[in-house]
Design an enzyme around this catalytic site. Structure first.
Site, PDB file in Angstrom:
ATOM      1  N   ASP A  13      -9.245   9.729   8.147  1.00 16.76           N
ATOM      2  CA  ASP A  13      -9.510  10.787   7.164  1.00 16.76           C
ATOM      3  C   ASP A  13     -10.983  11.038   6.866  1.00 16.76           C
ATOM      4  O   ASP A  13     -11.368  11.224   5.704  1.00 16.76           O
ATOM      5  CB  ASP A  13      -8.783  10.481   5.853  1.00 16.76           C
ATOM      6  CG  ASP A  13      -7.279  10.375   6.026  1.00 16.76           C
ATOM      7  OD1 ASP A  13      -6.777  10.595   7.141  1.00 16.76           O
ATOM      8  OD2 ASP A  13      -6.605  10.059   5.041  1.00 16.76           O
ATOM      9  N   HIS A  58      -2.426  18.931   4.353  1.00 22.77           N
ATOM     10  CA  HIS A  58      -1.441  19.253   3.332  1.00 22.77           C
ATOM     11  C   HIS A  58      -1.147  20.747   3.214  1.00 22.77           C
ATOM     12  O   HIS A  58      -2.067  21.562   3.265  1.00 22.77           O
ATOM     13  CB  HIS A  58      -1.913  18.771   1.957  1.00 22.77           C
ATOM     14  CG  HIS A  58      -2.119  17.300   1.859  1.00 22.77           C
ATOM     15  ND1 HIS A  58      -1.218  16.375   2.340  1.00 22.77           N
ATOM     16  CD2 HIS A  58      -3.121  16.575   1.299  1.00 22.77           C
ATOM     17  CE1 HIS A  58      -1.662  15.154   2.074  1.00 22.77           C
ATOM     18  NE2 HIS A  58      -2.822  15.249   1.459  1.00 22.77           N
ATOM     19  N   LYS A  94      -1.293  13.987   8.863  1.00 25.12           N
ATOM     20  CA  LYS A  94      -0.351  13.349   7.946  1.00 25.12           C
ATOM     21  C   LYS A  94      -0.295  14.109   6.634  1.00 25.12           C
ATOM     22  O   LYS A  94      -1.188  14.869   6.313  1.00 25.12           O
ATOM     23  CB  LYS A  94      -0.705  11.878   7.737  1.00 25.12           C
ATOM     24  CG  LYS A  94      -2.092  11.617   7.248  1.00 25.12           C
ATOM     25  CD  LYS A  94      -2.439  10.140   7.401  1.00 25.12           C
ATOM     26  CE  LYS A  94      -3.778   9.819   6.806  1.00 25.12           C
ATOM     27  NZ  LYS A  94      -3.904  10.040   5.375  1.00 25.12           N
ATOM     28  N   CYS A 137      -5.720   5.104   2.253  1.00 22.55           N
ATOM     29  CA  CYS A 137      -5.316   5.436   3.620  1.00 22.55           C
ATOM     30  C   CYS A 137      -5.783   4.429   4.664  1.00 22.55           C
ATOM     31  O   CYS A 137      -5.060   4.150   5.619  1.00 22.55           O
ATOM     32  CB  CYS A 137      -5.777   6.844   3.966  1.00 22.55           C
ATOM     33  SG  CYS A 137      -5.000   8.088   2.888  1.00 22.55           S
TER      34      CYS A 137
END
Length: 160
Positions: A13, A58, A94, A137
């Protein structure tokens, strides 16, 4: 296809919303990791070892926005990875489903190939994990790597 076991680098990330001071969920000093991560990616590339990037991806109404400020919304600047995408062998998106959050890069998302399958297909038996954010994460990805039978290490100097 590789014919021996090897290790892979998983960069977790490293995205605008986390790593840039103007990001919506900026993690303090996240931007300071960039040079070190790029150096580690280069080291892996020079040794023909696989590099994986994970990213939050997202939808606009994602369930995590009940807890966190909206971040890493699909197709926005906030979701952009701040590294050269051409250096990644595999990118894991994700948190793509509205009602299911995912901290770990190993959690199956929609119809994408699971990370553990991709790693095993490429004869990876060990992973090094770095990126953002260690308590969430990065740690979840590390823990899941262990659960899937990989030897795993967090590169402490490359996490915040």
């Amino acid at each position: 296809m590789y014919n021996y076991f090897m290790k892979a680098l998983i960069v977790v990330d490293y995205q605008y919303d986390f790593a840039d001071p103007k990001g919506s969920l900026y993690w303090p000093e996240g931007e300071t990791l960039k040079d070190g991560i790029e150096k580690k990616v280069k080291e892996y590339r020079e040794n023909n070892l696989p590099v994986v990037y994970t990213m939050d991806w997202h939808p606009e109404n994602h369930c995590s926005f009940d807890i966190w400020p909206p971040h890493c919304v699909q197709n926005t600047r906030g979701a952009e990875i701040l590294l050269d995408l051409n250096q990644a062998d595999y990118i894991v998106k994700k948190g793509v489903e509205v009602d299911w959050d995912s901290y770990s890069g190993f959690n199956r998302q929609s119809d994408a190939q699971p990370l553990e399958d991709w790693l095993k297909e490429h004869n990876v038996d060990e992973v090094e994990v770095c990126g953002l954010v260690k308590q969430y994460c990065v740690d979840a990805t590390y823990q899941d790597a262990l659960k899937h039978g990989f030897k795993a290490t967090i590169i402490e100097e490359l996490v915040k």
